[in-house]
Design an enzyme around this catalytic site. Structure first.
Site, PDB file in Angstrom:
ATOM      1  N   SER A  27      37.268   2.663   3.972  1.00  0.00           N
ATOM      2  CA  SER A  27      37.159   1.446   3.154  1.00  0.00           C
ATOM      3  C   SER A  27      36.046   0.593   3.750  1.00  0.00           C
ATOM      4  CB  SER A  27      38.479   0.668   3.228  1.00  0.00           C
ATOM      5  OG  SER A  27      38.301  -0.672   2.796  1.00  0.00           O
ATOM      6  N   TYR A  51      46.184  -2.494   7.280  1.00  0.00           N
ATOM      7  CA  TYR A  51      45.215  -1.686   6.526  1.00  0.00           C
ATOM      8  C   TYR A  51      43.875  -1.631   7.262  1.00  0.00           C
ATOM      9  CZ  TYR A  51      42.542  -0.229   2.320  1.00  0.00           C
ATOM     10  OH  TYR A  51      41.745   0.427   1.409  1.00  0.00           O
TER      11      TYR A  51
HETATM   12  C1  BGC Z   1      40.932  -2.251  -0.924  1.00  0.00           C
HETATM   13  C2  BGC Z   1      40.846  -3.091  -2.178  1.00  0.00           C
HETATM   14  C3  BGC Z   1      39.837  -4.204  -1.991  1.00  0.00           C
HETATM   15  C4  BGC Z   1      38.519  -3.657  -1.472  1.00  0.00           C
HETATM   16  C5  BGC Z   1      37.512  -4.759  -1.176  1.00  0.00           C
HETATM   17  C6  BGC Z   1      39.573  -1.796  -0.542  1.00  0.00           C
HETATM   18  O1  BGC Z   1      39.649  -1.009   0.611  1.00  0.00           O
HETATM   19  O2  BGC Z   1      41.792  -1.156  -1.175  1.00  0.00           O
HETATM   20  O3  BGC Z   1      42.112  -3.601  -2.483  1.00  0.00           O
HETATM   21  O4  BGC Z   1      39.596  -4.855  -3.211  1.00  0.00           O
HETATM   22  O5  BGC Z   1      38.746  -2.920  -0.301  1.00  0.00           O
HETATM   23  O6  BGC Z   1      38.055  -5.796  -0.437  1.00  0.00           O
END
Ligand code: BGC
Length: 261
Positions: free
Chosen positions: A145, A158
């Protein structure tokens, strides 16, 4: 299309929705054979499988918990039993829980870490063990991410997991490079997927997120899937250990965009 992907076998975890479904579909367009893993959404997984087949690939769906060794073994077995081999393993399954960190329960922390980080370890281990036993080059793609890089208050589990995925990816890329096994990550930004559905249904939150993207729009799952196809193919044959950000520029410090600072 990447012709070398024709008839290659892939496992995709978390394939019943969002980015996982888009990657499955794209691999179908590349005429690959795909094991589509799901946790609870059998209907979504079957839809994805139907799309793979409609696009010229082959697909089976397999329920499994990616946070367990048995779950990952079931996915490998499905690839071998149905398609006779494994070439590409995509650790895509993921989840996020929003909570101020001082209020985050240990249970919720463990839930996120077990899927987003331990799941990536177990999936990679399963694929690596097979590739090594067969003495064959292989390809692993881990869904990270932008939050492997950008701190994300109230989503610390996360962000911690994705930061872990980043260095885990680089470490095993180095560890197995000589064997011809390539390992890369993808770092999506704000993408139109079910994980964001609630947030993006609220216009103020949607506009707020768009304002953090230099390209001024939310991305599509298909744009992320295109990166996965490239990383899986031999067109990226000299690429290992990277995170490919597919984020419309979200990681470019957008607060500076008009020359402030
Ligand atoms: C998340 C999203 C978020 C994006 C940007 C991603 O890794 O799962 O929920 O909108 O990052 O912040």
């Amino acid at each position: 299309m990447y012709t070398d992907l024709n008839k290659k076998v892939a496992v995709i975890t978390g394939g019943s929705k969002g980015i996982g479904t888009a990657i499955s579909k794209r691999f179908g367009q590349e005429h690959m054979s795909v094991v589509i893993n799901y946790n609870s959404d059998a209907v979504g997984a079957q839809k994805a499988a139907d799309e793979v087949e409609a696009n010229g690939g082959k697909a089976v769906i397999v329920q499994a918990n990616v946070a367990t060794e048995e779950g990952n073994k079931a996915l490998l077995d499905a690839a071998l039993d149905n398609f006779g081999d494994l070439d590409v393993w995509v650790n895509n399954a993921g989840m996020e829980i929003k909570s101020p960190t001082h209020e985050l329960s240990l249970d919720d922390w463990n839930k996120v870490i077990s899927i987003d980080q331990t799941g990536v370890f177990l999936g990679s281990k399963t694929a690596l063990t097979y590739f090594k036993a067969q003495n064959k080059p292989g390809n692993i793609i881990n869904m990270s991410s932008v939050h492997e890089q950008i701190p994300w208050p109230t989503f610390s589990s996360y962000a911690a997991a994705k930061g872990g995925v980043k260095l885990f990816t680089k470490t095993i890329a180095m560890e197995y490079a000589k064997e011809g096994i390539r390992v890369n990550a993808i770092g999506p930004g704000a993408i139109n997927t079910p994980i964001n559905a609630k947030k993006f249904a609220d216009k103020a939150q949607y506009d707020q997120t768009v304002s953090m993207v230099p390209m001024d729009r939310i991305g599509t799952p298909e744009e992320v899937a295109a990166g996965a196809a490239w990383l899986a193919s031999s067109e990226s044959s000299y690429v290992t250990g990277i995170t490919l950000f597919i984020d419309g520029g979200m990681t470019l410090y957008p607060a500076f965009k008009d020359g402030q600072g």
